[in-house]
Design an enzyme around this catalytic site. Structure first.
Site, PDB file in Angstrom:
ATOM      1  N   GLU A 176       8.401  -5.038  -2.808  1.00 42.56           N
ATOM      2  CA  GLU A 176       8.027  -5.537  -4.106  1.00 42.56           C
ATOM      3  C   GLU A 176       8.974  -6.998  -4.356  1.00 42.56           C
ATOM      4  OE1 GLU A 176       8.264  -4.664  -8.974  1.00 42.56           O
ATOM      5  OE2 GLU A 176       8.939  -3.406  -7.608  1.00 42.56           O
ATOM      6  N   LYS A 213       3.546  -5.169  -3.600  1.00 40.02           N
ATOM      7  CA  LYS A 213       3.661  -5.143  -5.085  1.00 40.02           C
ATOM      8  C   LYS A 213       4.111  -6.306  -5.690  1.00 40.02           C
ATOM      9  CE  LYS A 213       5.111  -2.884  -9.450  1.00 40.02           C
ATOM     10  NZ  LYS A 213       5.750  -1.319 -10.093  1.00 40.02           N
TER      11      LYS A 213
END
Length: 295
Positions: A176, A213
């Site tokens: 992420e 993400k």
């Protein structure tokens, strides 16, 4: 690795619920839920209250595998139980929802326009415990504030280096590197980020699977070439501070991208709601996020 969970995350229709606020963000999550800081005096009391909130969400009839593929948990939640079962076991056995563990220890100070991950001491032990608790994957968040090539390269290199360690432990890492939605040069950051991600993906061993993400891109469908990459099981989007309606609208325009919302998922939920009102509000949120995720 559980192949049933892998197939569900890879091909299922739905989204990943983020229930992983921790440390400094826990008071904010409780505040949003209508529990102010004067309701608790110790950290243990705070975590007990937040577990009660998450238990209420997880046990709601609205929270099920028809719409939700996975749930991201904080370490404290992984170690607690729901109806006598560890949280990950309850989610998989009762709800059919795979779990991910937030493993990062927060963000370092900003340097080169980015915030790297702080060191994660004891990561190997944590990963071993996650495997024992039947967790499927992990999550760790870095932040990109400016389109600084050196900084963005460092963020992606660090994420993938730790991601390989996580994959070697038998878990699937959610990588992420969040581009701040308020960044003045968000588009330039996204271009640099995608190039760095593609470079790292091309160097992975054949059997390594990851999930990405990312902040919802400024240019619709900008991450299409990441969606079909052989190492990428799924590309999920964070709400990044957008209100739920706007996050859903932006997400729906990005085909193949699915949600992994935290604040936006819990929007409108309150401790003083009756179960009927709470479940209706959660059901509406889940339905709206689901619909935005299956475009």
């Amino acid at each position: 690795m559980n192949n049933e969970k892998l197939e569900r995350i890879r091909t299922g229709k739905g989204f990943i619920a983020a229930l992983d606020q921790s440390g400094g963000s826990t008071p904010k999550a409780l505040q949003q839920y209508g529990i102010s800081e004067d309701h608790y005096s110790t950290e243990e009391d705070m975590y007990k209250l937040v577990h009660e909130m998450r238990t209420r969400i997880i046990k709601s009839p609205a929270f099920d595998s028809r719409s939700i593929l996975g749930a991201i948990l904080f370490e404290n939640t992984m170690d607690r139980t729901i109806d006598g079962q560890f949280t990950a076991d309850y989610l998989w056995e009762k709800k059919g929802i795979a779990t991910f563990l937030k493993v990062d220890q927060g963000l370092a100070e900003q340097e080169d326009g980015v915030q790297l991950l702080k060191p994660i001491p004891g990561l190997d032990d944590l990963l071993k415990r996650a495997v024992e608790r039947h967790v499927f994957g992990t999550k760790m968040r870095s932040v990109i504030k400016e389109a600084n090539p050196a900084g963005i390269k460092k963020v992606v290199e660090q994420q993938f280096a730790i991601g390989k360690q996580i994959a070697a432990a038998g878990l699937v890492p959610i990588i992420e590197p969040e581009v701040d939605i308020n960044s003045k040069d968000k588009v330039a950051s996204e271009n640099l980020l995608k190039d760095e991600i593609l470079a790292q993906l091309s160097a992975l061993d054949q059997d390594v699977n990851i999930i990405l993400k990312l902040a919802i891109p400024t240019e619709d469908n900008f991450y299409q070439d990441l969606l079909g990459h052989p190492h990428v099981i799924r590309v999920v989007a964070l709400s990044g501070g957008y209100p739920q309606t706007e996050a859903n609208e932006r997400l729906a325009r990005n085909h193949g991208l699915i949600a992994s919302f935290s604040r936006a998922l819990a929007e409108g939920l309150s401790a003083d709601q009756t179960d009927e009102t709470f479940n209706a509000a959660l059901s509406q949120s889940i339905q709206d996020i689901y619909e935005a995720s299956i475009t």
